[in-house]
Design an enzyme around this catalytic site. Sequence first.
Site, PDB file in Angstrom:
ATOM      1  N   GLY A   9       0.839  -1.190   0.000  1.00 15.57           N
ATOM      2  CA  GLY A   9       0.000   0.000   0.000  1.00 15.57           C
ATOM      3  C   GLY A   9       0.870   1.234   0.000  1.00 15.57           C
ATOM      4  N   GLY A  10       0.229   2.365  -0.102  1.00 15.46           N
ATOM      5  CA  GLY A  10       0.933   3.635  -0.080  1.00 15.46           C
ATOM      6  C   GLY A  10       1.280   4.043   1.347  1.00 15.46           C
ATOM      7  NE  ARG A  12       1.617   7.849   8.721  1.00 16.67           N
ATOM      8  CZ  ARG A  12       2.033   7.287   9.835  1.00 16.67           C
ATOM      9  NH1 ARG A  12       2.903   6.318   9.784  1.00 16.67           N
ATOM     10  NH2 ARG A  12       1.588   7.679  10.989  1.00 16.67           N
ATOM     11  CB  SER A  13      -2.283   2.861   2.787  1.00 13.80           C
ATOM     12  OG  SER A  13      -1.385   1.786   3.002  1.00 13.80           O
ATOM     13  N   GLY A  14      -2.555   2.222   6.143  1.00 14.31           N
ATOM     14  CA  GLY A  14      -3.106   1.264   7.082  1.00 14.31           C
ATOM     15  C   GLY A  14      -2.492  -0.122   6.972  1.00 14.31           C
ATOM     16  CB  SER A  16       1.628  -0.984  10.315  1.00 14.03           C
ATOM     17  OG  SER A  16       2.800  -0.686   9.595  1.00 14.03           O
ATOM     18  CB  ALA A  33      11.244  -2.533  14.122  1.00 15.44           C
ATOM     19  CG  HIS A  51       4.203   1.350  14.269  1.00 11.23           C
ATOM     20  ND1 HIS A  51       4.015   0.365  13.339  1.00 11.23           N
ATOM     21  CD2 HIS A  51       4.132   2.518  13.584  1.00 11.23           C
ATOM     22  CE1 HIS A  51       3.841   0.906  12.149  1.00 11.23           C
ATOM     23  NE2 HIS A  51       3.910   2.211  12.276  1.00 11.23           N
ATOM     24  CD  GLU A  63      14.551  -1.118  17.474  1.00  9.22           C
ATOM     25  OE1 GLU A  63      15.508  -0.418  17.102  1.00  9.22           O
ATOM     26  OE2 GLU A  63      13.785  -0.796  18.391  1.00  9.22           O
TER      27      GLU A  63
END
Length: 175
Positions: A9-10, A12-14, A16, A33, A51, A63
Amino acid sequence: MPDRTLILGGARSGKSVAAERLLADFPDVLYVATGGDDSGSDEWAARVAKHQARRPATWGLIETVDLVPLLASPGPPLLIDCLTLWLSRTMDALQIWSDLSRADVVENQIAALGAAWSATTRHVVAVSNDIGAGVVPADPGTRLFRDLMGRLNTTISLASDQALYTIAGRTLPLT
């Protein structure tokens, strides 16, 4: 749930949130991460905090961009967030930005990641940005990154049991 899922997705599209929902029934997910440390950036710290606040307290965190050993080892489900940052950090580590002619080194890393993704025995969900639908970047480095991102997404998608696309918080299957 399918064993291997890619969520595209683009920004900030949701993506995560969709990935977290897919793994919500597993109490012991390992959140991977790939973003690294951006010490001193209040914006980055705020994003990380959001998050972290969404994730169950039982989920672990690592991470790293060293994904192949994680995929090769047994263990709890993995949520890899995100492949876009993996690519950027891999290009940084291999000093590709200063010598774009070495892109084949990154292509080898993508192939190794794809092979590990295909062979993993874990449930795994990865998040990645779809960046290829915009204008052609003006500079060679950004064009290379966009092209490699497309190759990475294609490699992981074709080795996945399921690929999803998230837009405006809605997640659609890719068939």
